[in-house]
Each structure stands twice: as structure tokens, then as C-alpha cells.
Design a protein around this motif. Structure first.
Motif, mmCIF file in Angstrom:
data_model
loop_
_atom_site.group_PDB
_atom_site.id
_atom_site.type_symbol
_atom_site.label_atom_id
_atom_site.label_comp_id
_atom_site.label_asym_id
_atom_site.label_seq_id
_atom_site.Cartn_x
_atom_site.Cartn_y
_atom_site.Cartn_z
ATOM 1 N N GLY A 162 -26.924 -28.809 -4.314
ATOM 2 C CA GLY A 162 -27.566 -27.511 -4.439
ATOM 3 C C GLY A 162 -26.677 -26.293 -4.310
ATOM 4 N N ILE A 163 -25.382 -26.488 -4.066
ATOM 5 C CA ILE A 163 -24.492 -25.339 -3.910
ATOM 6 C C ILE A 163 -24.092 -24.769 -5.270
ATOM 7 C CG2 ILE A 163 -23.545 -26.182 -1.730
ATOM 8 C CD1 ILE A 163 -21.017 -26.993 -3.302
ATOM 9 N N THR A 164 -23.548 -23.557 -5.250
ATOM 10 C CA THR A 164 -22.894 -23.001 -6.440
ATOM 11 C C THR A 164 -21.409 -23.287 -6.317
ATOM 12 O OG1 THR A 164 -22.684 -20.840 -5.348
ATOM 13 C CG2 THR A 164 -24.610 -21.196 -6.755
ATOM 14 N N MET A 165 -20.803 -23.719 -7.412
ATOM 15 C CA MET A 165 -19.424 -24.204 -7.354
ATOM 16 C C MET A 165 -18.637 -23.712 -8.555
ATOM 17 S SD MET A 165 -18.192 -28.171 -7.607
ATOM 18 C CE MET A 165 -16.602 -28.531 -8.393
ATOM 19 N N ALA A 166 -17.360 -23.427 -8.337
ATOM 20 C CA ALA A 166 -16.434 -23.132 -9.425
ATOM 21 C C ALA A 166 -15.268 -24.105 -9.345
ATOM 22 C CB ALA A 166 -15.925 -21.692 -9.323
ATOM 23 N N ASP A 167 -14.950 -24.719 -10.465
ATOM 24 C CA ASP A 167 -13.769 -25.586 -10.558
ATOM 25 C C ASP A 167 -12.729 -24.839 -11.379
ATOM 26 O OD1 ASP A 167 -12.117 -27.794 -10.294
ATOM 27 O OD2 ASP A 167 -12.912 -28.766 -12.093
ATOM 28 N N ILE A 168 -11.740 -24.278 -10.699
ATOM 29 C CA ILE A 168 -10.747 -23.425 -11.343
ATOM 30 C C ILE A 168 -9.535 -24.267 -11.733
ATOM 31 C CG2 ILE A 168 -9.365 -21.332 -11.108
ATOM 32 C CD1 ILE A 168 -12.472 -20.972 -11.040
ATOM 33 N N LEU A 224 -12.428 -13.136 -14.674
ATOM 34 C CA LEU A 224 -13.535 -12.230 -14.940
ATOM 35 C C LEU A 224 -14.809 -12.802 -14.309
ATOM 36 C CD1 LEU A 224 -12.792 -11.350 -18.663
ATOM 37 C CD2 LEU A 224 -12.207 -10.029 -16.631
ATOM 38 N N LEU A 225 -14.713 -13.123 -13.033
ATOM 39 C CA LEU A 225 -15.832 -13.630 -12.247
ATOM 40 C C LEU A 225 -16.062 -12.686 -11.084
ATOM 41 C CD1 LEU A 225 -14.866 -17.430 -12.118
ATOM 42 C CD2 LEU A 225 -16.640 -16.390 -13.534
ATOM 43 N N ASP A 226 -17.322 -12.495 -10.714
ATOM 44 C CA ASP A 226 -17.653 -11.541 -9.655
ATOM 45 C C ASP A 226 -17.175 -12.017 -8.290
ATOM 46 O OD1 ASP A 226 -18.876 -9.900 -11.477
ATOM 47 O OD2 ASP A 226 -20.886 -10.712 -11.134
ATOM 48 N N ASP A 227 -17.025 -11.072 -7.385
ATOM 49 C CA ASP A 227 -16.661 -11.378 -6.004
ATOM 50 C C ASP A 227 -17.786 -12.168 -5.324
ATOM 51 O OD1 ASP A 227 -14.606 -9.679 -6.645
ATOM 52 O OD2 ASP A 227 -15.105 -8.130 -5.180
ATOM 53 N N ASP A 228 -17.412 -12.983 -4.337
ATOM 54 C CA ASP A 228 -18.358 -13.545 -3.361
ATOM 55 C C ASP A 228 -19.540 -14.264 -4.012
ATOM 56 O OD1 ASP A 228 -16.748 -12.181 -1.500
ATOM 57 O OD2 ASP A 228 -18.054 -10.427 -1.513
ATOM 58 N N GLN A 229 -19.291 -15.154 -4.981
ATOM 59 C CA GLN A 229 -20.442 -15.770 -5.650
ATOM 60 C C GLN A 229 -20.519 -17.282 -5.565
ATOM 61 O OE1 GLN A 229 -20.765 -16.052 -9.961
ATOM 62 N NE2 GLN A 229 -18.870 -14.899 -10.191
ATOM 63 N N PHE A 230 -19.474 -17.983 -5.067
ATOM 64 C CA PHE A 230 -19.510 -19.442 -5.049
ATOM 65 C C PHE A 230 -19.421 -19.975 -3.617
ATOM 66 C CE2 PHE A 230 -17.712 -18.349 -9.221
ATOM 67 C CZ PHE A 230 -18.637 -18.995 -10.041
ATOM 68 N N CYS A 256 -14.986 -16.677 -3.759
ATOM 69 C CA CYS A 256 -15.687 -17.514 -2.786
ATOM 70 C C CYS A 256 -16.604 -16.642 -1.926
ATOM 71 C CB CYS A 256 -14.671 -18.236 -1.912
ATOM 72 S SG CYS A 256 -15.373 -19.424 -0.743
ATOM 73 N N LYS A 257 -17.797 -17.151 -1.614
ATOM 74 C CA LYS A 257 -18.716 -16.432 -0.738
ATOM 75 C C LYS A 257 -18.165 -16.402 0.691
ATOM 76 C CE LYS A 257 -23.114 -17.692 -2.978
ATOM 77 N NZ LYS A 257 -24.378 -18.452 -2.769
ATOM 78 N N PRO A 258 -18.434 -15.356 1.444
ATOM 79 C CA PRO A 258 -18.118 -15.391 2.886
ATOM 80 C C PRO A 258 -18.803 -16.592 3.533
ATOM 81 C CG PRO A 258 -18.671 -13.158 2.212
ATOM 82 C CD PRO A 258 -18.988 -14.051 1.028
ATOM 83 N N GLY A 259 -18.049 -17.375 4.276
ATOM 84 C CA GLY A 259 -18.564 -18.612 4.850
ATOM 85 C C GLY A 259 -18.405 -19.818 3.953
ATOM 86 N N GLY A 260 -18.061 -19.582 2.683
ATOM 87 C CA GLY A 260 -17.804 -20.679 1.754
ATOM 88 C C GLY A 260 -16.396 -21.221 1.918
ATOM 89 N N ARG A 261 -16.070 -22.247 1.126
ATOM 90 C CA ARG A 261 -14.763 -22.895 1.280
ATOM 91 C C ARG A 261 -14.042 -23.003 -0.066
ATOM 92 N NH1 ARG A 261 -14.268 -24.816 6.338
ATOM 93 N NH2 ARG A 261 -12.285 -25.813 5.797
#
Length: 394
Positions: A162-168, A224-230, A256-261
Motif C-alpha cells: 500500500g505504500i507509494t514507491m519510486a524506483d530511480i 521532475l518529481l515533486d518534493d516529499d511524495q514517496f 522521499c516523504k518525511p519519515g520515509g526511507r
């Protein structure tokens, strides 16, 4: 200094960094009238007054710009270039936003002291080896081998359903697909700078009816990705092929969201091992590290991951290491991976460096001996991977 502007249709930001003599514009600049640009144009003029020699105009993260904005900013730059021949303008664009290079290049045709540089043309020196598709068999086999370990490791580093994730630096996208099937994140964005790898990923996704992964072309150092979103940002086997890994980590931290990894994997190639024929194997992999260093890449980065994450501002840093071996499933998989390494490292890369035929033959022999160890009924062959993750402070 900065000026954040809310136009009638979009938001954009203009900033000036005196220490780097850089004026930057980011976001979507689509004013209905030139009056909306007044704070940003005033900042550009002030920036010009405060610099000597060269002013860098950074438009790498400029998503959109209409003609009103383009002509307004261009007029200030052109007028200054004519009035101050002592000042050079270097406009820094990105291939990820290709129109910026084409559009701003017109200014260089008007005034010779306006120069346009595409920042990422040679962003990581090993790009040609990746772009030519030679790494595709390596990437496929590597992911197959490492997934057996990572699927149990990932939950310790922030992975959950259920998390939001980015694979860079997603490469050919196979890791993102495995994650989707195993953990079912609510969203996965998979970004890479290699058009050939992304084309391969999209083709495989279509052929196998895989949905739910958003494949995106982008520069990992200026996304071109927003701050604090994954909730979780992954970057596997990639920091080691960039000549400036700190820039990538800065961007991973930003999205990465605050508290995210942020989760990274890297190697220390000189620690690859095998028995029998250990001496030949050890020599070759020590030379692999030197070969990558020649192209400004660091395949010894693995144990340095903790320091890199700490320097980037992460806390709660977790780190572990696992060994991929010929005993993980079919030994032929391990042998196939080494075969792919030999073709790219001892073939393309060593030849491009200008190595002698004698050196390349000895170099190849170490890979062959590693394959021999992997397939020997009493043999052992290993490839160590360092895993690390850091938390973005709340």
C-alpha cells in the motif's frame, strides 16, 4: 535569494545562488501577462549586477515555459550580453526536457557570449555501455539472482503493502515488476535516464500484460518529481555508476516523504570470490574495480553506503550485506551473469580504455575461472551486495 511566483495557471520558482553564480528557474512558467514575471525578472537583473565573469542560468527543472515568459527572460539576457561583453551567460539545460536545449539554443545564435550546455550529455561516463543495450542480459540475470535475497530484506528497510514507491535508475524495470507482484504498493514510479532500457521495460510490460508501473524518462540528479511524495525510494546498483553519487542522493532525499526511507544497493566488486582458481578470480575483479574507476565509476562503493547516506542527511541508517552465490538456485544462472559481465567489461569497456590484447586475455581468464568455480561440482562462487537505507527526518 528566491522569488516564488503563483501565475494564473501554474506555479514556478526563480532562485539565485551567489556562491555558484547561478540563476535558476523551475516549474511551469505560463504567465498571462509579463506583470506576473516582475519579481523573477527583477531577481534576474539583480543577479546580473552581482556576478562577474559568468552567470549560469539553470533551466534543468523547467517543465513548461510559454512564449511570453521565454521572450521576457531572453530579452534581459540578450540586452545584457550586448551591454556587457565582459559577462558570459551559460544556459544549462537537460536532455530530459529536450525543448529547453532547442529553444534556448536560439540565443546562442544571436549573441556569441551566450552558451547553451546540455548538462547530462555525458552525465555518467558509462552511459554509452548502458545505452547500447549490452547491460540488458546483465540486469535481467542480476535481478533474478538478487531477488531471492531482497524479497526478505526489503521489509526491514521500509517496504510494505500500500505504500507509494519510486524506483530511480530502474534500468529495464524488472525490479519494479517483482515488487508490484510481491508487495502491491499503491503506486510505483520507475524512472531511468536510458531510453533503450525504458523502451525494453515498456515492451516487456506490454507483452506480459503488466500494469501499475509508471515508467518515466528522467535525469536522476534533476528529477521532475515533486518534493516529499514517496514512502520508499529505491536506487539499486546505480550510485556506483555515477561520477557524482552525492547529487543523486540529494534528489532521492528530496522526493522521499518525511519519515520515509531511501533504499540503495551497491557492490564492492574486488570482493567477488571463487574456488577453485581463486587467485585468477581475485586478480580479475581487482582489475574490474580499476576499469570502472577509469570511467569515473566506483564499483567499490558498497561499504561506503553508510557514509554517503549520513552525508546526505538521513538518520536511522540500516545496513546489511548478502552474498549471491552459485548455490542460490541453478548454478548456470550465476555462470550466465558472469558471462554477461565478461562481454561488457573485458569486451566493450577494456577495449575502449585501450588495453592490450595480452591484458584482455588475462582479464577474460578470471571471468572464465569464476564460471568454472560456479559450475564445478565442489566449487563455490560469490558476489557480495551491500544493502543500506536511511530515513528522512520528519
Amino acid at each position: 535569494m528566491s522569488a516564488t511566483t503563483f501565475g494564473s495557471l501554474a506555479r514556478f520558482k526563480a532562485q539565485f545562488d551567489l556562491s555558484n553564480q547561478e540563476f535558476s528557474v523551475s516549474g511551469s512558467v505560463r504567465p498571462q501577462s509579463i506583470d506576473e514575471l516582475a519579481p523573477s525578472l527583477a531577481l534576474l537583473k539583480e543577479s546580473i549586477e552581482r556576478v562577474r565573469g559568468v552567470l549560469y542560468v539553470n533551466v534543468r527543472r523547467l517543465a513548461q515555459m510559454n512564449n511570453i515568459a521565454f521572450h521576457a527572460f531572453s530579452r534581459v539576457i540578450i540586452d545584457t550580453a550586448r551591454a556587457r561583453p565582459d559577462l558570459r551567460f551559460v544556459i544549462v539545460t537537460s536532455s530530459v526536457v529536450g525543448w529547453t536545449t532547442r529553444k534556448f539554443a536560439r540565443l546562442g545564435h544571436i549573441e556569441p557570449n551566450i552558451i547553451v550546455e546540455e548538462y547530462d550529455t555525458e552525465f555518467y561516463p558509462g552511459q554509452t555501455f548502458l545505452e547500447e543495450g549490452g547491460f540488458i542480459p546483465i540486469l535481467r540475470t542480476q535481478t533474478k539472482m538478487t531477488w531471492r535475497h531482497e524479497r526478505t530484506i526489503l521489509p526491514r528497510h521500509g517496504m510494505r503493502p500500500g505504500i507509494t514507491m519510486a524506483d530511480i535508475c530502474c534500468g529495464i524495470g524488472d525490479f519494479a515488476v517483482l515488487v508490484q507482484k510481491e508487495f502491491q504498493p499503491s503506486r510505483i514510479v520507475a524512472l531511468d535516464h536510458s531510453k533503450s532500457s525504458l523502451a525494453y521495460a515498456r515492451r516487456v510490460a506490454e507483452e506480459f500484460d503488466i500494469s501499475g508501473v509508471e515508467y518515466t524518462y528522467g535525469d536522476a540528479s534533476e528529477m521532475l518529481l515533486d518534493d516529499d511524495q514517496f514512502d520508499l525510494v529505491t536506487c539499486r546498483h546505480s550510485l556506483q555508476i555515477f561520477d557524482r553519487p552525492g547529487l543523486i542522493l540529494k534528489e532521492l532525499y528530496r522526493i522521499c516523504k518525511p519519515g520515509g526511507r531511501v533504499y540503495i544497493t551497491n557492490e564492492k566488486n574486488s570482493h567477488c570470490l571463487g574456488e577453485p582458481r581463486a587467485e585468477s578470480i581475485q586478480w580479475t575483479y581487482s582489475e574490474v574495480a580499476k576499469l570502472f574507476d577509469h570511467f569515473d565509476m566506483d564499483v567499490e562503493l558498497g561499504p561506503k553506503s553508510r557514509r554517503y547516506l549520513a552525508d546526505a542527511g538521513f538518520d536511522d541508517i540500516r545496513m546489511e550485506c548478502f552474498m549471491v552465490t552459485n548455490l542460490d538456485g541453478d548454478p548456470q544462472d550465476f555462470a550466465d551473469m558472469i558471462t554477461a559481465w565478461e562481454e561488457v567489461y573485458a569486451g566493450d569497456m577494456a577495449v575502449k580504455r585501450g588495453d592490450t590484447a595480452e591484458f584482455i586475455e588475462r582479464f577474460r581468464q578470471g571471468f572464465r575461472d569464476h564460471i568454472f568455480a560456479a559450475l564445478h561440482p565442489k566449487g563455490y562462487a560469490g558476489w557480495p551486495i551491500w544493502v543500506a537505507s536511511g530515513r528522512k527526518s520528519r
